[in-house]
Design a protein around this motif. Structure first.
Motif, mmCIF file in Angstrom:
data_model
loop_
_atom_site.group_PDB
_atom_site.id
_atom_site.type_symbol
_atom_site.label_atom_id
_atom_site.label_comp_id
_atom_site.label_asym_id
_atom_site.label_seq_id
_atom_site.Cartn_x
_atom_site.Cartn_y
_atom_site.Cartn_z
ATOM 1 N N GLU A 179 -31.284 2.413 0.866
ATOM 2 C CA GLU A 179 -29.877 2.126 0.557
ATOM 3 C C GLU A 179 -28.959 2.661 1.639
ATOM 4 O OE1 GLU A 179 -27.983 1.396 -3.195
ATOM 5 O OE2 GLU A 179 -29.413 2.786 -4.107
ATOM 6 N N LYS A 180 -29.315 3.793 2.217
ATOM 7 C CA LYS A 180 -28.511 4.329 3.318
ATOM 8 C C LYS A 180 -28.508 3.354 4.494
ATOM 9 C CE LYS A 180 -29.232 9.283 2.434
ATOM 10 N NZ LYS A 180 -29.762 10.540 2.999
ATOM 11 N N GLU A 181 -29.681 2.819 4.839
ATOM 12 C CA GLU A 181 -29.782 1.889 5.962
ATOM 13 C C GLU A 181 -29.036 0.597 5.689
ATOM 14 O OE1 GLU A 181 -33.961 1.473 6.722
ATOM 15 O OE2 GLU A 181 -34.007 3.220 8.039
ATOM 16 N N ALA A 241 -33.819 11.916 3.300
ATOM 17 C CA ALA A 241 -34.251 11.378 4.595
ATOM 18 C C ALA A 241 -33.131 10.586 5.264
ATOM 19 C CB ALA A 241 -35.476 10.500 4.408
ATOM 20 N N ARG A 242 -33.174 10.572 6.593
ATOM 21 C CA ARG A 242 -32.156 9.841 7.350
ATOM 22 C C ARG A 242 -32.443 8.343 7.375
ATOM 23 N NH1 ARG A 242 -33.602 14.262 10.554
ATOM 24 N NH2 ARG A 242 -31.974 15.832 10.848
ATOM 25 N N LEU A 291 -26.667 17.558 2.711
ATOM 26 C CA LEU A 291 -28.069 17.142 2.636
ATOM 27 C C LEU A 291 -28.201 15.635 2.550
ATOM 28 C CD1 LEU A 291 -31.055 18.059 2.361
ATOM 29 C CD2 LEU A 291 -30.731 17.974 -0.109
ATOM 30 N N ILE A 292 -27.365 15.021 1.742
ATOM 31 C CA ILE A 292 -27.449 13.568 1.536
ATOM 32 C C ILE A 292 -27.037 12.803 2.781
ATOM 33 C CG2 ILE A 292 -26.575 11.622 0.171
ATOM 34 C CD1 ILE A 292 -26.185 13.542 -2.153
ATOM 35 N N PHE A 293 -25.965 13.265 3.422
ATOM 36 C CA PHE A 293 -25.417 12.529 4.573
ATOM 37 C C PHE A 293 -25.646 13.240 5.889
ATOM 38 C CE2 PHE A 293 -22.662 11.358 0.937
ATOM 39 C CZ PHE A 293 -22.993 10.007 0.892
ATOM 40 N N ARG A 294 -26.771 13.969 5.964
ATOM 41 C CA ARG A 294 -27.054 14.666 7.215
ATOM 42 C C ARG A 294 -27.371 13.654 8.315
ATOM 43 N NH1 ARG A 294 -32.681 16.098 7.946
ATOM 44 N NH2 ARG A 294 -33.977 14.940 6.476
#
Length: 398
Positions: free
Chosen positions: A211-213, A306-307, A394-397
């Motif tokens: 979802e981040k990607e 994770a990033r 942590l979430i948006f590192r």
């Protein structure tokens, strides 16, 4: 609560829409066990048949003795000649090197015993099978010599066997000794736990890092839905898919495992009973559900932290290793003599209790200890997940 169900519905719909991921998550584990055990069964049978079909040997010493003739008269024993027989044995060209002492017939005629040396390749299954077959032939020949000696003395050969041991099972009505088969049965709980790990790795990586990607994670957090609902929704989604995969895979595993065990023990004259009752199945499912929630929570936390999806998959793969190690430790443990220490170690304690209930042992103390630890693991994992999910760094590192 309505927000939680909204997130849960969203995640389940996304997973159902992704037909390829769903197929690999649910259908692949169902298919892999019949294929795996069929290959194992065919390989074992092929190795044994190949070993029995032709045994290549080098015979040194008194080949013309009666013993030498007995060995070379066997249709499946093929005598070979090599300048360096030990090298040929190591290279797999030979199965055995048999060293027969000189003057064998004379020594036997005098009533003396001889030492027959058989060299094997202990790294080759074919060689060890061949050795057991040759040993059986030699023992048969040796018994015939003993009978001839006794007959000359007018003595019944039964005098050498005053006691015949007959081993039977004292815990089942048929009396069949299933000890070897039950050792194989000890593998089953470990396999059940191991199969909980891989099906949802891809889904877990996608729920957070994916979802981040795609750029949909931040908008989701900016909605009126609170973070706890988002976290619980994702964990519940992974858990539901894992439970479905577990139930379907267990059917496949039990059926294929039963066929494999019956095939493996056919030559031993043994059989194994996998007619597990509903209570046993419910206990196994109960412990597996706790493990699933625990593992799903860890997977979601790792994915969200994770990033990228690639990084998430790397971390999730690392999670498998310690769990697999813990799953293999109690595989051949004596189920009726389990140390209390192992009932306090994660994963190991689950497998120990599952092994107990599979053979009809319902130790209330053991069950309560393991259930208490499972509840502790799950609560601890959920608390840690909640704390970590509330940390922006942590979430948006980056």
């Amino acid at each position: 609560m309505s927000n939680f169900f909204t997130i849960l519905k969203k995640e389940l719909i996304d997973i159902i829409r992704d037909r390829k991921t769903l197929a690999f998550t649910i259908l692949l584990p169902i298919l892999i066990y019949p294929i795996l055990f069929q290959i194992m069964s065919v390989t074992m049978q092929s190795s044994e048949e190949d070993a029995k079909k032709e045994i290549n040997v080098v015979i040194n010493g008194d080949k013309d003795s009666e013993l030498g003739k007995v060995l070379t008269s066997q249709e499946n024993i093929k005598e070979q000649n090599y300048d360096e027989p030990k090298k040929a044995l190591k290279d797999g060209k030979l199965q055995l090197i048999i060293n027969i002492p000189d003057n064998v017939d004379e020594e036997i005629e005098k009533g003396n015993s001889i030492n027959l040396e058989i060299l094997i390749d202990d790294q080759s299954e074919k060689s060890t099978i061949a050795e057991s077959m040759v040993e059986s032939i030699v023992n048969s020949y040796s018994n015939s010599i003993v009978e001839n000696r006794l007959s000359k003395l007018n003595v019944n050969s039964e005098i050498l066997n005053p006691i015949n041991i007959e081993t039977k099972s004292g815990i089942n009505e048929s009396g069949t000794d299933n000890s070897d088969a039950n050792k194989i049965l000890g593998m089953l709980p470990a396999l059940i736990v191991i199969m909980l790990l891989s099906p949802t790795m891809g889904l877990a990586a996608d729920l957070g890092a994916g979802e981040k990607e795609r750029g949909t994670f931040e908008p989701l957090l900016s909605t009126s839905v609170n973070r706890n609902s988002i976290l619980w929704g994702k964990i519940t989604t992974i858990s539901i898919i894992s439970v479905i995969a577990l139930l379907l895979s267990m059917v496949s595993l039990f059926v294929s495992f039963k066929g494999f065990v019956n095939s493996a023990t056919e030559g031993l004259g043994e059989s194994i009973n996998l007619n597990i009752d509903i209570i046993t199945i419910l206990f196994i499912i109960l412990f597996c559900v706790f493990i699933i929630i625990f593992i799903s929570t860890l997977q979601v936390v790792i994915s969200i932290s994770a990033r990228s999806t690639k990084e998430a998959n790397t971390y999730l793969s690392g999670l498998i290793v310690p769990i697999m190690i813990l799953a293999f430790i109690p595989m051949y443990m004596d189920v009726k003599n389990i140390s209390m220490l192992f009932l306090n170690i994660p994963i190991i304690n689950s497998i120990c209790v599952m092994k107990e209930v599979m053979i009809g042992i319902y130790n209330t103390t053991h069950i309560l200890i393991v259930l208490a630890w499972h509840i502790f693991y799950v609560v601890l994992a959920l608390i840690i997940a909640k704390v970590l999910f509330s940390r922006e760094e942590l979430i948006f590192r980056s």
